[in-house]
Design a protein around this motif. Structure first.
Motif, PDB file in Angstrom:
ATOM      1  N   LEU A 180       0.870  -1.168   0.000  1.00  0.00           N
ATOM      2  CA  LEU A 180       0.000   0.000   0.000  1.00  0.00           C
ATOM      3  C   LEU A 180       0.906   1.217   0.000  1.00  0.00           C
ATOM      4  CD1 LEU A 180      -2.688  -0.881   2.690  1.00  0.00           C
ATOM      5  CD2 LEU A 180      -3.113  -0.465   0.260  1.00  0.00           C
ATOM      6  N   VAL A 181       0.626   2.166  -0.882  1.00  0.00           N
ATOM      7  CA  VAL A 181       1.476   3.347  -1.018  1.00  0.00           C
ATOM      8  C   VAL A 181       0.643   4.589  -0.711  1.00  0.00           C
ATOM      9  CG1 VAL A 181       2.965   4.668  -2.570  1.00  0.00           C
ATOM     10  CG2 VAL A 181       2.847   2.173  -2.787  1.00  0.00           C
ATOM     11  N   LEU A 182       0.893   5.194   0.448  1.00  0.00           N
ATOM     12  CA  LEU A 182       0.157   6.388   0.847  1.00  0.00           C
ATOM     13  C   LEU A 182       1.034   7.620   0.630  1.00  0.00           C
ATOM     14  CD1 LEU A 182      -1.369   4.046   2.294  1.00  0.00           C
ATOM     15  CD2 LEU A 182      -1.867   5.647   4.137  1.00  0.00           C
ATOM     16  N   GLN A 183       0.574   8.512  -0.245  1.00  0.00           N
ATOM     17  CA  GLN A 183       1.311   9.758  -0.451  1.00  0.00           C
ATOM     18  C   GLN A 183       0.859  10.788   0.576  1.00  0.00           C
ATOM     19  OE1 GLN A 183       0.890  11.577  -4.309  1.00  0.00           O
ATOM     20  NE2 GLN A 183       2.608  12.963  -3.962  1.00  0.00           N
ATOM     21  N   LEU A 184       1.790  11.282   1.351  1.00  0.00           N
ATOM     22  CA  LEU A 184       1.494  12.312   2.348  1.00  0.00           C
ATOM     23  C   LEU A 184       2.019  13.650   1.831  1.00  0.00           C
ATOM     24  CD1 LEU A 184       2.573  10.279   5.512  1.00  0.00           C
ATOM     25  CD2 LEU A 184       0.361  10.277   4.337  1.00  0.00           C
ATOM     26  N   ASP A 185       1.931  14.714   2.645  1.00  0.00           N
ATOM     27  CA  ASP A 185       2.417  16.032   2.214  1.00  0.00           C
ATOM     28  C   ASP A 185       3.889  15.998   1.827  1.00  0.00           C
ATOM     29  OD1 ASP A 185       0.011  17.280   2.618  1.00  0.00           O
ATOM     30  OD2 ASP A 185       0.409  17.659   4.726  1.00  0.00           O
ATOM     31  N   ARG A 186       4.700  15.515   2.745  1.00  0.00           N
ATOM     32  CA  ARG A 186       6.149  15.557   2.533  1.00  0.00           C
ATOM     33  C   ARG A 186       6.732  14.166   2.307  1.00  0.00           C
ATOM     34  NH1 ARG A 186       4.749  18.545   6.828  1.00  0.00           N
ATOM     35  NH2 ARG A 186       5.394  16.966   8.320  1.00  0.00           N
ATOM     36  N   ASP A 187       6.131  13.154   2.922  1.00  0.00           N
ATOM     37  CA  ASP A 187       6.712  11.816   2.887  1.00  0.00           C
ATOM     38  C   ASP A 187       5.750  10.828   2.250  1.00  0.00           C
ATOM     39  OD1 ASP A 187       9.057  12.596   4.315  1.00  0.00           O
ATOM     40  OD2 ASP A 187       7.868  12.608   6.154  1.00  0.00           O
ATOM     41  N   TRP A 188       6.193   9.591   2.196  1.00  0.00           N
ATOM     42  CA  TRP A 188       5.369   8.482   1.711  1.00  0.00           C
ATOM     43  C   TRP A 188       5.305   7.428   2.795  1.00  0.00           C
ATOM     44  CZ3 TRP A 188       3.593   8.389  -3.533  1.00  0.00           C
ATOM     45  CH2 TRP A 188       4.056   9.463  -4.304  1.00  0.00           C
TER      46      TRP A 188
ATOM     47  N   LEU B  92       4.540   3.610   3.357  1.00  0.00           N
ATOM     48  CA  LEU B  92       4.364   2.333   2.666  1.00  0.00           C
ATOM     49  C   LEU B  92       3.986   1.272   3.694  1.00  0.00           C
ATOM     50  CD1 LEU B  92       7.464   2.432   0.289  1.00  0.00           C
ATOM     51  CD2 LEU B  92       5.219   3.452   0.012  1.00  0.00           C
ATOM     52  N   ILE B  93       3.020   0.443   3.336  1.00  0.00           N
ATOM     53  CA  ILE B  93       2.548  -0.606   4.240  1.00  0.00           C
ATOM     54  C   ILE B  93       2.582  -1.945   3.509  1.00  0.00           C
ATOM     55  CG2 ILE B  93       0.636  -1.436   5.672  1.00  0.00           C
ATOM     56  CD1 ILE B  93      -0.402   1.440   5.804  1.00  0.00           C
ATOM     57  N   HIS B  94       3.257  -2.923   4.092  1.00  0.00           N
ATOM     58  CA  HIS B  94       3.217  -4.296   3.576  1.00  0.00           C
ATOM     59  C   HIS B  94       2.508  -5.166   4.606  1.00  0.00           C
ATOM     60  CE1 HIS B  94       4.103  -8.002   1.613  1.00  0.00           C
ATOM     61  NE2 HIS B  94       4.892  -7.445   0.718  1.00  0.00           N
ATOM     62  N   LEU B  95       1.423  -5.830   4.194  1.00  0.00           N
ATOM     63  CA  LEU B  95       0.583  -6.581   5.131  1.00  0.00           C
ATOM     64  C   LEU B  95       1.126  -7.979   5.417  1.00  0.00           C
ATOM     65  CD1 LEU B  95      -2.803  -5.543   3.501  1.00  0.00           C
ATOM     66  CD2 LEU B  95      -1.797  -4.581   5.568  1.00  0.00           C
TER      67      LEU B  95
END
Length: 284
Positions: free
Chosen positions: A77-85, A87-90
């Motif tokens: 899962l790739v979540l784009q935030l304001d400054r960072d990213w 990443l979540i691997h289940l």
DNA sequence: CATCAACCCTGAGAGC
DNA sequence: TGCTCTCAGGGTTGAT
């Protein structure tokens, strides 16, 4: 076991509209999205769930950032935030929930909780503690080694044949190697090989053009079917999908092959339980 | 590049 | 009934 279709299903749900209230979502048997929500604080109950950075840095750095987008790459899962990213691997047993922060209780195996400013929260739950979160300034720091996306149009039959032809290893472990092609795990690999009528131990470089093209086609078929059914829910890890009711070989040891009626066999390949039809899938 | 084993864990199921 | 033991399960990493 979240593979590409399960992660894609979750990513899509996290892109749902964020505005409606939870009662409305429950009525729809769906979940609200998180795009646009602002992370207020992070709680880490199991420190090893955070791959990077250090826990305190993670908590400080993520606070105040707005979720700009949610996507999937391989099984990440790739979540784009304001400054960072983020990443979540289940891995095997991870899952995420979106819920009101005051819905109360911390459930068993809740490892990381992101509280949003609007009173909702994202919870990472992972009984077996294999899943990981990364907070990085660029996603390539984590994703650069991944092979091509199986559903991408850039992956042509000719390219796929060339990739297979360059490798002498058995085809099943190769398909599960995320550097070779990403997103496939044990379930969808077994299903795709069965549909393509290819034995899991067949050496990759011995596959013909026709077999290679058929395999790419069945890989895409099973992934699309999985996504269409919202993924598979197996063991006690419930994810809301029902593809598990449509497996043709996975966990059907001893039951008749749906093509020829022969009993499905189970062997171990690369330390993984492997299911195949001994009549339809023959090494040559 | 190929192959194999260890590791991360919990819960299910077997054995007593 | 309850205890202890074993191992499945997926993906990554490291050794050879």
């Amino acid at each position: 076991m979240p593979e590409l279709p399960e992660v894609e299903t979750i990513a899509r749900s996290l892109r749902n509209a964020a505005g409606l209230d939870f009662a409305t979502w429950q009525g729809l048997n769906a979940r609200p999205g998180i795009v646009g929500r602002t992370i207020y604080s992070a709680t880490v109950n199991w420190s090893r769930s955070i791959a990077t950075p250090e826990i305190e840095v993670f908590r400080q750095q993520i606070s105040g950032q707005v979720v700009q987008g949610v996507n999937r790459r391989g099984k990440f899962l790739v979540l784009q935030l304001d400054r960072d990213w983020l990443l979540i691997h289940l891995r095997m047993s991870g899952d995420v929930r979106v819920e009101p922060a005051d819905s109360g209780l911390v459930q068993p195996h809740d490892r990381v909780i992101l509280d949003f400013q609007d009173g909702t929260r994202l919870v990472f739950n992972d009984p077996r503690k294999f899943g990981r979160l990364w907070l990085v300034s660029h996603p390539d720091e984590v994703l650069s080694g991944l092979g091509p996306e199986p559903l991408a149009v850039e992956l042509t039959p000719a390219t796929f044949y060339a990739m297979l032809h360059a490798r002498k290893t058995p085809v099943k472990p190769l398909l599960m190697d995320q550097r070779f092609i990403c997103g496939l795990g044990n379930i969808y690999t077994d299903e795709a090989l069965h549909q393509a009528q290819i034995h899991p131990l067949q050496k990759a470089h011995t596959l013909s053009h026709e077999e290679s093209e058929r395999l790419l086609s069945t890989i895409r078929d099973v992934l699309r079917e999985g996504i269409q059914r919202n993924g598979a829910s197996i063991d006690w890890v419930y994810r809301g999908g029902d593809f598990q009711n449509f497996f043709r070989v996975y966990q059907r040891t001893g039951k008749p092959c749906l093509r020829c009626g022969t009993a499905i066999e189970r062997i171990v390949v690369g330390q993984r339980g492997t299911h195949f039809c001994p009549l339809c899938q023959v090494i040559h």
